[in-house]
Design an enzyme around this catalytic site. Structure first.
Site, PDB file in Angstrom:
ATOM      1  N   LYS A  52     -13.478  -5.773  -3.308  1.00 44.86           N
ATOM      2  CA  LYS A  52     -14.500  -4.610  -3.050  1.00 44.86           C
ATOM      3  C   LYS A  52     -14.238  -3.572  -3.540  1.00 44.86           C
ATOM      4  CE  LYS A  52     -14.831  -4.477   1.875  1.00 44.86           C
ATOM      5  NZ  LYS A  52     -13.769  -3.864   1.993  1.00 44.86           N
ATOM      6  N   LYS A  78      -7.059 -11.252  -7.367  1.00 44.11           N
ATOM      7  CA  LYS A  78      -8.332 -11.564  -6.629  1.00 44.11           C
ATOM      8  C   LYS A  78      -9.459 -10.540  -6.799  1.00 44.11           C
ATOM      9  CE  LYS A  78      -8.023  -9.799  -1.942  1.00 44.11           C
ATOM     10  NZ  LYS A  78      -8.217  -9.945  -0.735  1.00 44.11           N
ATOM     11  N   LYS A 137       0.700  -1.258  -0.017  1.00 47.67           N
ATOM     12  CA  LYS A 137      -0.048  -0.012   0.050  1.00 47.67           C
ATOM     13  C   LYS A 137       0.986   1.289  -0.168  1.00 47.67           C
ATOM     14  CE  LYS A 137      -4.452  -1.514   1.742  1.00 47.67           C
ATOM     15  NZ  LYS A 137      -5.398  -1.654   2.593  1.00 47.67           N
TER      16      LYS A 137
END
Ligand code: TRP
Length: 330
Positions: free
Chosen positions: A196, A193, A111
């Site tokens: 969301k 993957k 991140k």
């Protein structure tokens, strides 16, 4: 009963990979375990949020948990920020966590890659808050995806360190990996993957997508240029669709492949869209009722908070006592 604890950040849109990979199992665990399911809103703050969206998503996620089968009478459904104990224990745990450990966290490395000035401290200390979530409730099992295993191991290390230094206090949490359930991948890029929080919403199917959108997303999903329906690593897009098909229908992969012998990709796609639409219909119906009554959701949050506060206060006061903080009188 052994305790299970898990949580999802109210960011992005809950999607079928959250359902198949997490919530579906959470529902099952309610019968055999004491379960605590959190909406970890404080974790979401590590990424800038629009206040109104964050607020709506907390309600929306809770309503989706319940619509999927999490029963607030059996399980604790709580909002992390309603329990200041999480932040309080986090401070204590942060004094037992080494910078080197946090520097090794792959999620932090990912991140913060390519950023320097804009990396906030919360992103770095994120795993300590997660450890606090888990240890506060003395959780035995924590259902998490592979990407969170490292954070869970850190939680164990911190718990162990505390127990060794101050005597046995925390239960050492173990990961709970469900036996079944394939990883659900992105519809446009089956090598990553389904997430969301993906900025491209063609990559996922949200639990709240309407039938037209579901059909369109499945039809447009990436498959290879062949025609034969086989299940193999060489056809990751098709493999992903078959996995989704199998998880939603409880039909085995082999049976699905047999069923589509001599048929076209488009046949499988249309059927798969139908299966997903049918499965999500009752969830969406229930959701629509729940979300129309925020005060009812507020009541559910209050009940969850009260039960969670009882458990977390027990741990927190024990911790404060053991480390030598004095108690204030009533
Ligand atoms: N970090 C987890 C994730 O992004 C969310 C989370 C926060 C969590 N606290 C938790 C998961 C405690 C399990 C237990 O998926």
């Amino acid at each position: 009963m052994k305790k299970v604890l898990s949580g999802i950040q109210p960011s992005g849109n809950l999607c079928i990979s959250n359902y198949l990979g997490a919530i579906k199992n959470w529902v099952k665990l309610q019968d055999t375990h004491e379960c605590i399911y959190l909406i970890v809103d404080l974790h979401s703050l590590t990424v800038e949020q629009k206040p109104a969206d964050l607020r709506n998503r907390c309600y929306s996620f809770a309503a989706q948990y319940i619509a999927c089968g999490i029963n607030p009478e059996k399980s604790i459904i709580a909002v992390q920020s309603h329990l200041p104990q999480h932040s309080e224990l986090m401070w204590v745990l942060s004094t037992l966590t080494y910078l080197g450990e946090l520097n090794r966290m792959t999620q932090f490395k990912d991140k913060s890659k390519g950023k320097d000035k804009s990396i906030n401290l919360g992103l770095f200390s994120y795993p300590v808050l997660m450890a606090s979530d888990i240890l506060l409730y003395q959780a035995d099992f924590v259902p998490v995806g592979a990407d969170q295993k490292q954070h869970l191991e850190l939680s164990r290390d911190i718990a162990n360190r505390f127990n060794t230094r101050y005597s046995d206090t925390f239960t050492l949490p173990e990961p709970y990996i469900p036996k079944e359930g394939a990883r659900i991948m992105s519809l446009q890029d089956p090598s990553s993957k389904m997430s969301k929080s993906d900025t491209n919403d063609s990559n996922y199917i949200s639990l709240l997508d309407n039938p037209d959108v579901i059909l369109k997303k499945i039809k447009r999903s990436v498959t290879d240029s062949g025609t034969e329906i086989t299940y193999s690593d060489k056809k990751p897009g098709l493999q992903n669709l078959i996995n989704i098909y199998s998880s939603f229908s409880d039909i085995s992969v082999d049976d699905i492949v047999k069923r589509y012998e001599g048929k076209m990709y488009s046949d499988l796609k249309v059927d798969l869209a139908d299966i997903i639409i049918d499965k999500l219909k009752p969830v969406q119906d229930k959701y629509n009722i729940l979300i129309s009554d925020k005060s009812e959701l507020d009541k559910i949050f209050k009940i969850g908070r009260d039960k969670a506060a009882y458990l977390s206060n027990k741990t927190l006061s024990k911790v404060y006592r053991k480390i030598g903080l004095i108690k204030s009188i009533k």
